[in-house]
Write a protein that holds these residues in place. Sequence first.
Motif, PDB file in Angstrom:
ATOM      1  N   ALA A 114       0.834  -1.209   0.000  1.00  0.00           N
ATOM      2  CA  ALA A 114       0.000   0.000   0.000  1.00  0.00           C
ATOM      3  C   ALA A 114       0.865   1.253   0.000  1.00  0.00           C
ATOM      4  N   TYR A 115       1.967   1.207   0.737  1.00  0.00           N
ATOM      5  CA  TYR A 115       2.836   2.375   0.877  1.00  0.00           C
ATOM      6  C   TYR A 115       3.707   2.606  -0.351  1.00  0.00           C
ATOM      7  N   PHE A 116       4.436   1.578  -0.759  1.00  0.00           N
ATOM      8  CA  PHE A 116       5.427   1.749  -1.817  1.00  0.00           C
ATOM      9  C   PHE A 116       4.847   1.680  -3.233  1.00  0.00           C
ATOM     10  N   THR A 117       3.784   0.919  -3.425  1.00  0.00           N
ATOM     11  CA  THR A 117       3.265   0.707  -4.779  1.00  0.00           C
ATOM     12  C   THR A 117       1.961   1.449  -5.043  1.00  0.00           C
ATOM     13  N   GLU A 118       1.073   1.466  -4.058  1.00  0.00           N
ATOM     14  CA  GLU A 118      -0.263   2.027  -4.279  1.00  0.00           C
ATOM     15  C   GLU A 118      -0.419   3.470  -3.800  1.00  0.00           C
ATOM     16  N   SER A 119       0.630   4.009  -3.185  1.00  0.00           N
ATOM     17  CA  SER A 119       0.618   5.403  -2.715  1.00  0.00           C
ATOM     18  C   SER A 119      -0.556   5.683  -1.775  1.00  0.00           C
ATOM     19  N   LYS A 120      -0.822   4.753  -0.878  1.00  0.00           N
ATOM     20  CA  LYS A 120      -1.880   4.948   0.120  1.00  0.00           C
ATOM     21  C   LYS A 120      -1.317   5.626   1.360  1.00  0.00           C
ATOM     22  N   HIS A 121      -2.177   6.326   2.082  1.00  0.00           N
ATOM     23  CA  HIS A 121      -1.795   7.048   3.296  1.00  0.00           C
ATOM     24  C   HIS A 121      -1.876   6.081   4.478  1.00  0.00           C
ATOM     25  N   ILE A 122      -0.739   5.449   4.809  1.00  0.00           N
ATOM     26  CA  ILE A 122      -0.762   4.422   5.853  1.00  0.00           C
ATOM     27  C   ILE A 122      -0.691   4.992   7.270  1.00  0.00           C
ATOM     28  N   GLY A 123      -0.823   6.312   7.381  1.00  0.00           N
ATOM     29  CA  GLY A 123      -0.961   6.916   8.698  1.00  0.00           C
ATOM     30  C   GLY A 123      -2.422   7.197   9.011  1.00  0.00           C
ATOM     31  N   ASP A 124      -3.269   7.079   7.999  1.00  0.00           N
ATOM     32  CA  ASP A 124      -4.697   7.353   8.124  1.00  0.00           C
ATOM     33  C   ASP A 124      -5.428   6.119   8.657  1.00  0.00           C
ATOM     34  N   HIS A 125      -6.241   6.304   9.694  1.00  0.00           N
ATOM     35  CA  HIS A 125      -6.911   5.169  10.327  1.00  0.00           C
ATOM     36  C   HIS A 125      -7.922   4.489   9.412  1.00  0.00           C
ATOM     37  N   VAL A 126      -8.613   5.254   8.603  1.00  0.00           N
ATOM     38  CA  VAL A 126      -9.582   4.653   7.677  1.00  0.00           C
ATOM     39  C   VAL A 126      -8.855   3.756   6.677  1.00  0.00           C
ATOM     40  N   THR A 127      -7.747   4.250   6.156  1.00  0.00           N
ATOM     41  CA  THR A 127      -6.956   3.462   5.210  1.00  0.00           C
ATOM     42  C   THR A 127      -6.439   2.193   5.853  1.00  0.00           C
ATOM     43  N   LEU A 128      -5.888   2.317   7.048  1.00  0.00           N
ATOM     44  CA  LEU A 128      -5.360   1.153   7.752  1.00  0.00           C
ATOM     45  C   LEU A 128      -6.452   0.129   8.039  1.00  0.00           C
ATOM     46  N   THR A 129      -7.625   0.607   8.400  1.00  0.00           N
ATOM     47  CA  THR A 129      -8.739  -0.305   8.687  1.00  0.00           C
ATOM     48  C   THR A 129      -9.126  -1.088   7.444  1.00  0.00           C
ATOM     49  N   GLU A 130      -9.188  -0.411   6.305  1.00  0.00           N
ATOM     50  CA  GLU A 130      -9.540  -1.089   5.061  1.00  0.00           C
ATOM     51  C   GLU A 130      -8.496  -2.135   4.697  1.00  0.00           C
ATOM     52  N   LEU A 131      -7.233  -1.809   4.895  1.00  0.00           N
ATOM     53  CA  LEU A 131      -6.164  -2.768   4.606  1.00  0.00           C
ATOM     54  C   LEU A 131      -6.275  -3.987   5.519  1.00  0.00           C
ATOM     55  N   ALA A 132      -6.602  -3.743   6.780  1.00  0.00           N
ATOM     56  CA  ALA A 132      -6.742  -4.832   7.747  1.00  0.00           C
ATOM     57  C   ALA A 132      -7.891  -5.766   7.377  1.00  0.00           C
ATOM     58  N   VAL A 133      -8.995  -5.183   6.946  1.00  0.00           N
ATOM     59  CA  VAL A 133     -10.150  -5.990   6.539  1.00  0.00           C
ATOM     60  C   VAL A 133      -9.795  -6.854   5.333  1.00  0.00           C
ATOM     61  N   GLU A 134      -8.994  -6.312   4.438  1.00  0.00           N
ATOM     62  CA  GLU A 134      -8.590  -7.052   3.242  1.00  0.00           C
ATOM     63  C   GLU A 134      -7.846  -8.340   3.587  1.00  0.00           C
ATOM     64  N   VAL A 135      -7.050  -8.315   4.657  1.00  0.00           N
ATOM     65  CA  VAL A 135      -6.273  -9.512   5.008  1.00  0.00           C
ATOM     66  C   VAL A 135      -7.031 -10.440   5.941  1.00  0.00           C
ATOM     67  N   GLY A 136      -8.243 -10.034   6.357  1.00  0.00           N
ATOM     68  CA  GLY A 136      -9.053 -10.935   7.165  1.00  0.00           C
ATOM     69  C   GLY A 136      -9.321 -10.523   8.592  1.00  0.00           C
ATOM     70  N   LEU A 137      -8.937  -9.320   8.991  1.00  0.00           N
ATOM     71  CA  LEU A 137      -9.181  -8.861  10.354  1.00  0.00           C
ATOM     72  C   LEU A 137     -10.573  -8.247  10.475  1.00  0.00           C
ATOM     73  N   ASN A 138     -11.106  -8.255  11.690  1.00  0.00           N
ATOM     74  CA  ASN A 138     -12.427  -7.714  11.947  1.00  0.00           C
ATOM     75  C   ASN A 138     -12.409  -6.185  11.945  1.00  0.00           C
ATOM     76  N   ARG A 139     -13.295  -5.578  11.166  1.00  0.00           N
ATOM     77  CA  ARG A 139     -13.315  -4.130  11.006  1.00  0.00           C
ATOM     78  C   ARG A 139     -13.502  -3.402  12.344  1.00  0.00           C
ATOM     79  N   GLU A 140     -14.478  -3.836  13.127  1.00  0.00           N
ATOM     80  CA  GLU A 140     -14.773  -3.153  14.387  1.00  0.00           C
ATOM     81  C   GLU A 140     -13.620  -3.275  15.378  1.00  0.00           C
ATOM     82  N   ASP A 141     -13.014  -4.440  15.439  1.00  0.00           N
ATOM     83  CA  ASP A 141     -11.894  -4.652  16.359  1.00  0.00           C
ATOM     84  C   ASP A 141     -10.705  -3.764  15.983  1.00  0.00           C
ATOM     85  N   VAL A 142     -10.443  -3.655  14.684  1.00  0.00           N
ATOM     86  CA  VAL A 142      -9.326  -2.840  14.219  1.00  0.00           C
ATOM     87  C   VAL A 142      -9.586  -1.361  14.494  1.00  0.00           C
ATOM     88  N   ALA A 143     -10.795  -0.900  14.186  1.00  0.00           N
ATOM     89  CA  ALA A 143     -11.140   0.507  14.401  1.00  0.00           C
ATOM     90  C   ALA A 143     -11.025   0.871  15.878  1.00  0.00           C
TER      91      ALA A 143
END
Length: 217
Positions: free
Chosen positions: A107-136
């Motif tokens: 996400a950081y090096f290739t997709e130019s995503k803002h990995i300091g942003d909580h919304v972005t991080l939450t979406e990335l976490a959900v993609e790998v299988g983590l629970n959205r509410e728990d991550v948020a």
Amino acid sequence: MGKRRLEDALKQIDHPVEVTYRCFELDPTMGRDIKENIYERLAKKYGMSIAQAKANTQRMVQMAKEVGLDYQMDTLILTNTFDAHRLTMFAKTQGFMKEMTERILRAYFTESKHIGDHVTLTELAVEVGLNREDVAKMLAGDEMADVVRADEQTAKQYGVSGVPFFLINKKYALTGAQPAATFVQALKKVIAEDEITILNSQDGLNCDEDGCEIPKK
């Protein structure tokens, strides 16, 4: 890049190797929202021109391509990575450490995503299988902060000053994105040292759970 070269090396090693990712921030004081781009930051840090910073970065981009990575440095978003580290450590407790690490790096090096942003991080976490509410919930508080700081303190004790830094069996260190062949050589050395060499002759009394075997004369 160093991670990918290590992975390439592990494919050449016929021995189980456990890889654990640790936390380290190059600049803990960096803000979450940075207006500077990577070239401006490097030029300021190292006292070089923007052109020199771009040239140096382009060499890294080319090296990344050689191991199948697509670094988009022109659009890379600088940010504080503490929360990204917290997320990785949280993912570790759920059995998704490797997947979360890989996803954040891409996400950081290739997709130019803002990995300091909580919304972005939450979406990335959900993609790998983590629970959205728990991550948020985790990101909204300070959960895993102590774990990250403990890793960073350990890094100081080992004298780590940059990344990537590889520590093998808490004994041997490799710094920088070394060639896969260097990793292979280092791993084989450590594996060989860990192997038990039997020094005794065959004349001794050998016992196991089934009894003792008397040496043949």
